[in-house]
Motif scaffolding. Structure first.
Motif, PDB file in Angstrom:
ATOM      1  N   HIS A  21     -12.375  -5.723  -9.749  1.00 23.31           N
ATOM      2  CA  HIS A  21     -11.408  -6.374  -8.854  1.00 23.31           C
ATOM      3  C   HIS A  21     -10.726  -5.399  -7.882  1.00 23.31           C
ATOM      4  O   HIS A  21      -9.660  -5.690  -7.374  1.00 23.31           O
ATOM      5  CB  HIS A  21     -10.331  -7.142  -9.646  1.00 23.31           C
ATOM      6  N   GLN A  22     -11.321  -4.242  -7.663  1.00 24.09           N
ATOM      7  CA  GLN A  22     -10.693  -3.266  -6.765  1.00 24.09           C
ATOM      8  C   GLN A  22     -11.329  -3.252  -5.381  1.00 24.09           C
ATOM      9  O   GLN A  22     -10.847  -2.575  -4.485  1.00 24.09           O
ATOM     10  CB  GLN A  22     -10.783  -1.853  -7.367  1.00 24.09           C
ATOM     11  N   ALA A  23     -12.437  -3.963  -5.205  1.00 20.61           N
ATOM     12  CA  ALA A  23     -13.072  -3.966  -3.881  1.00 20.61           C
ATOM     13  C   ALA A  23     -12.120  -4.599  -2.868  1.00 20.61           C
ATOM     14  O   ALA A  23     -11.360  -5.503  -3.202  1.00 20.61           O
ATOM     15  CB  ALA A  23     -14.384  -4.752  -3.934  1.00 20.61           C
ATOM     16  N   ILE A  24     -12.164  -4.082  -1.639  1.00 20.66           N
ATOM     17  CA  ILE A  24     -11.265  -4.586  -0.594  1.00 20.66           C
ATOM     18  C   ILE A  24     -12.007  -5.654   0.206  1.00 20.66           C
ATOM     19  O   ILE A  24     -13.040  -5.361   0.813  1.00 20.66           O
ATOM     20  CB  ILE A  24     -10.837  -3.459   0.356  1.00 20.66           C
ATOM     21  N   LEU A  25     -11.473  -6.855   0.226  1.00 21.50           N
ATOM     22  CA  LEU A  25     -12.131  -7.953   0.936  1.00 21.50           C
ATOM     23  C   LEU A  25     -11.510  -8.130   2.325  1.00 21.50           C
ATOM     24  O   LEU A  25     -10.447  -7.588   2.612  1.00 21.50           O
ATOM     25  CB  LEU A  25     -11.988  -9.243   0.131  1.00 21.50           C
ATOM     26  N   ARG A  26     -12.173  -8.939   3.146  1.00 19.96           N
ATOM     27  CA  ARG A  26     -11.606  -9.265   4.455  1.00 19.96           C
ATOM     28  C   ARG A  26     -10.492 -10.298   4.323  1.00 19.96           C
ATOM     29  O   ARG A  26      -9.714 -10.487   5.247  1.00 19.96           O
ATOM     30  CB  ARG A  26     -12.697  -9.846   5.361  1.00 19.96           C
ATOM     31  N   SER A  27     -10.452 -10.959   3.190  1.00 16.45           N
ATOM     32  CA  SER A  27      -9.641 -12.170   3.073  1.00 16.45           C
ATOM     33  C   SER A  27      -8.229 -11.952   2.527  1.00 16.45           C
ATOM     34  O   SER A  27      -7.511 -12.909   2.302  1.00 16.45           O
ATOM     35  CB  SER A  27     -10.374 -13.161   2.170  1.00 16.45           C
ATOM     36  N   GLY A  28      -7.823 -10.700   2.316  1.00 15.30           N
ATOM     37  CA  GLY A  28      -6.546 -10.489   1.616  1.00 15.30           C
ATOM     38  C   GLY A  28      -5.337 -10.194   2.485  1.00 15.30           C
ATOM     39  O   GLY A  28      -4.250  -9.940   1.961  1.00 15.30           O
ATOM     40  N   ALA A  29      -5.469 -10.217   3.804  1.00 17.30           N
ATOM     41  CA  ALA A  29      -4.329  -9.851   4.670  1.00 17.30           C
ATOM     42  C   ALA A  29      -3.236 -10.920   4.605  1.00 17.30           C
ATOM     43  O   ALA A  29      -3.532 -12.115   4.590  1.00 17.30           O
ATOM     44  CB  ALA A  29      -4.801  -9.677   6.108  1.00 17.30           C
ATOM     45  N   LYS A  30      -1.971 -10.466   4.542  1.00 11.06           N
ATOM     46  CA  LYS A  30      -0.835 -11.393   4.427  1.00 11.06           C
ATOM     47  C   LYS A  30       0.137 -11.149   5.594  1.00 11.06           C
ATOM     48  O   LYS A  30       0.232 -10.021   6.093  1.00 11.06           O
ATOM     49  CB  LYS A  30      -0.078 -11.113   3.119  1.00 11.06           C
ATOM     50  N   PRO A  31       0.859 -12.208   6.011  1.00  5.41           N
ATOM     51  CA  PRO A  31       1.855 -12.035   7.072  1.00  5.41           C
ATOM     52  C   PRO A  31       2.765 -10.840   6.787  1.00  5.41           C
ATOM     53  O   PRO A  31       3.135 -10.617   5.622  1.00  5.41           O
ATOM     54  CB  PRO A  31       2.635 -13.346   7.042  1.00  5.41           C
ATOM     55  N   HIS A  32       3.070 -10.079   7.806  1.00  4.60           N
ATOM     56  CA  HIS A  32       3.909  -8.869   7.788  1.00  4.60           C
ATOM     57  C   HIS A  32       3.190  -7.618   7.306  1.00  4.60           C
ATOM     58  O   HIS A  32       3.771  -6.528   7.332  1.00  4.60           O
ATOM     59  CB  HIS A  32       5.217  -9.072   6.991  1.00  4.60           C
ATOM     60  N   ASP A  33       1.932  -7.747   6.859  1.00  4.99           N
ATOM     61  CA  ASP A  33       1.170  -6.528   6.550  1.00  4.99           C
ATOM     62  C   ASP A  33       1.013  -5.704   7.833  1.00  4.99           C
ATOM     63  O   ASP A  33       0.940  -6.267   8.931  1.00  4.99           O
ATOM     64  CB  ASP A  33      -0.251  -6.877   6.046  1.00  4.99           C
ATOM     65  N   LEU A  34       0.915  -4.399   7.655  1.00  5.32           N
ATOM     66  CA  LEU A  34       0.679  -3.519   8.801  1.00  5.32           C
ATOM     67  C   LEU A  34      -0.822  -3.353   9.001  1.00  5.32           C
ATOM     68  O   LEU A  34      -1.589  -3.333   8.039  1.00  5.32           O
ATOM     69  CB  LEU A  34       1.321  -2.146   8.552  1.00  5.32           C
ATOM     70  N   ILE A  35      -1.236  -3.213  10.254  1.00  2.00           N
ATOM     71  CA  ILE A  35      -2.662  -3.053  10.588  1.00  2.00           C
ATOM     72  C   ILE A  35      -2.909  -1.614  11.028  1.00  2.00           C
ATOM     73  O   ILE A  35      -2.227  -1.101  11.925  1.00  2.00           O
ATOM     74  CB  ILE A  35      -3.060  -4.004  11.736  1.00  2.00           C
ATOM     75  N   TYR A  36      -3.878  -0.984  10.396  1.00  5.37           N
ATOM     76  CA  TYR A  36      -4.220   0.407  10.719  1.00  5.37           C
ATOM     77  C   TYR A  36      -5.674   0.519  11.153  1.00  5.37           C
ATOM     78  O   TYR A  36      -6.512  -0.289  10.763  1.00  5.37           O
ATOM     79  CB  TYR A  36      -4.061   1.303   9.480  1.00  5.37           C
ATOM     80  N   VAL A  37      -5.949   1.570  11.917  1.00  2.00           N
ATOM     81  CA  VAL A  37      -7.341   1.965  12.143  1.00  2.00           C
ATOM     82  C   VAL A  37      -7.466   3.465  11.924  1.00  2.00           C
ATOM     83  O   VAL A  37      -6.506   4.216  12.121  1.00  2.00           O
ATOM     84  CB  VAL A  37      -7.855   1.629  13.572  1.00  2.00           C
ATOM     85  N   THR A  38      -8.657   3.896  11.511  1.00  7.77           N
ATOM     86  CA  THR A  38      -8.916   5.326  11.338  1.00  7.77           C
ATOM     87  C   THR A  38      -9.510   5.890  12.633  1.00  7.77           C
ATOM     88  O   THR A  38     -10.038   5.143  13.463  1.00  7.77           O
ATOM     89  CB  THR A  38      -9.909   5.578  10.187  1.00  7.77           C
ATOM     90  N   GLY A  39      -9.432   7.194  12.776  1.00  6.85           N
ATOM     91  CA  GLY A  39     -10.100   7.902  13.881  1.00  6.85           C
ATOM     92  C   GLY A  39      -9.637   7.446  15.248  1.00  6.85           C
ATOM     93  O   GLY A  39      -8.473   7.074  15.431  1.00  6.85           O
ATOM     94  N   THR A  40     -10.548   7.483  16.205  1.00  2.00           N
ATOM     95  CA  THR A  40     -10.271   6.990  17.557  1.00  2.00           C
ATOM     96  C   THR A  40     -11.304   5.919  17.899  1.00  2.00           C
ATOM     97  O   THR A  40     -12.399   5.902  17.325  1.00  2.00           O
ATOM     98  CB  THR A  40     -10.337   8.128  18.593  1.00  2.00           C
ATOM     99  N   LEU A  41     -10.953   5.059  18.835  1.00  2.00           N
ATOM    100  CA  LEU A  41     -11.813   3.922  19.171  1.00  2.00           C
ATOM    101  C   LEU A  41     -12.396   4.075  20.575  1.00  2.00           C
ATOM    102  O   LEU A  41     -11.744   4.625  21.465  1.00  2.00           O
ATOM    103  CB  LEU A  41     -11.011   2.614  19.098  1.00  2.00           C
TER     104      LEU A  41
END
Ligand code: ADP
Ligand code: MG
Length: 318
Positions: A139-159
């Motif tokens: 149950h530790q895998a990270i799914l796409r479906s778990g984001a909740k209101p007020h969560d912060l959004i991050y990205v790694t590296g540069t885009l």
């Protein structure tokens, strides 16, 4: 050279031998022993010449990238990679090509202690299909479906750097010589964010790897999670190469829409921010907060105070 000679000479010579591989290359199928008490995470991705990479790409880079994009999917799940299989379709028996391709592939495989345990070799237009398998704790895998209101959004590296490299290769712009190596490397040899993914498995509420542009890929998290997001486009992490080559407007458009970055986009509950920053500090990879999850569906892009009206569509095959 026969098919079997090629396999033995080029594919069955790797230095990684994992103790959990009971039977590797050579039999009708491979046998592995998954670590007790873990979950198996499996992904596959195909790279077709002329579609996923320019036909003139160096064979080393084709080998490297075909593994990298698969390991990137495991990273986005928070999984530790273990084994891969490869279905390779080659237009001709060109041993220089195969040798360089394998050098690229096994350079990356060795870095992450991944063993090639089997595959297939056929004749036809160049295409590479890799299946990658890895582990997580239950149950530790990270799914796409778990984001909740007020969560912060991050990205790694540069885009946007891989998109910039592609424009350079296609002669749509000319990169300054001092940026060429760094930017082309982002396109041809993306580093899968494995260590970060593993760190995130106890922290992130959702994650995805950015293969089609952040706007499209964050969109997948939003859809799967039934939420929306606000993102300030001025917070998107951009390399100097990008900002010194394009106007601000074009740089942002490329960062939002260009594919092939293979960075991670993830969300975390705001109260885990400090823990995240502490954990990732040792990993020498940039990570940037670009926005927040909202209850209201849809992706709202802002350019500081005002709405962003530039392009947001990523690459689509169909
Ligand atoms: P089969 O005829 O049983 O499908 P193949 O002739 O396709 O077997 O392959 C012989 C062995 O070589 C198998 O163990 C297969 O997994 C392995 N193999 C074939 N192609 C590759 C490849 N590109 N990379 C790694 N292993 C391969
Ligand atoms: Mg076969």
């Amino acid at each position: 050279m026969s098919e079997f000679d090629i396999i033995n000479r080029y594919f069955n010579t790797q230095s990684t031998h994992r103790s959990d591989v009971l039977t590797g290359i050579g039999d009708d199928a491979a046998i592995v022993k998954p670590l007790a008490g873990h979950e198996l995470v499996i992904t596959t991705d195909t790279l077709v010449s002329g579609i996923h990479f320019p036909a003139a790409t160096a064979p080393f880079d084709i080998g490297f990238k075909s593994l990298a994009v698969n390991l990137s999917d495991l990273a986005a799940m928070g999984a530790k990679p273990a084994w891969v299989t490869m279905a390779l379709t080659l237009p001709e028996e060109n041993t220089d090509f195969i040798q360089a391709f394998c050098n690229g592939f096994f350079t990356l495989a060795k870095r992450y202690a991944v063993e090639l345990i089997g595959g297939d070799l056929t004749h036809g237009p160049l295409s590479i299909t890799i299946q990658a398998m890895g582990f997580t704790l239950p149950h530790q895998a990270i799914l796409r479906s778990g984001a909740k209101p007020h969560d912060l959004i991050y990205v790694t590296g540069t885009l946007g750097d891989a998109g910039l490299a592609l424009k350079h290769i296609q002669h749509h712009l000319a990169l300054k010589p001092e940026y060429q190596q760094q930017v082309l490397e982002k396109l041809n040899r993306p580093e899968p964010r494995i260590a970060i993914g593993e760190c995130l498995s106890s922290l992130a509420s959702a994650a995805i790897d950015i293969s089609d542009g952040i706007a499209a890929d964050l969109g997948h998290i939003l859809e799967a999670s039934g939420v929306g997001a606000t993102v300030n486009v001025l917070q998107l992490p951009l390399s100097q190469a990008l900002t010194n080559t394009l106007t601000a407007e074009k740089a942002i458009a490329l960062a939002l829409t260009a594919g092939d970055d293979y960075e991670l986009c993830f969300t975390i509950p705001a109260q885990k921010r400090e823990e995240l920053e502490k954990k990732l500090a040792s990993l020498s990879c940039r990570f940037t907060c670009i926005g927040e999850i909202t209850e209201k569906p849809g992706l709202q892009l802002y350019n500081n105070g005002s709405k962003y009206h530039g392009p947001i569509h990523g690459y689509q095959h169909f």
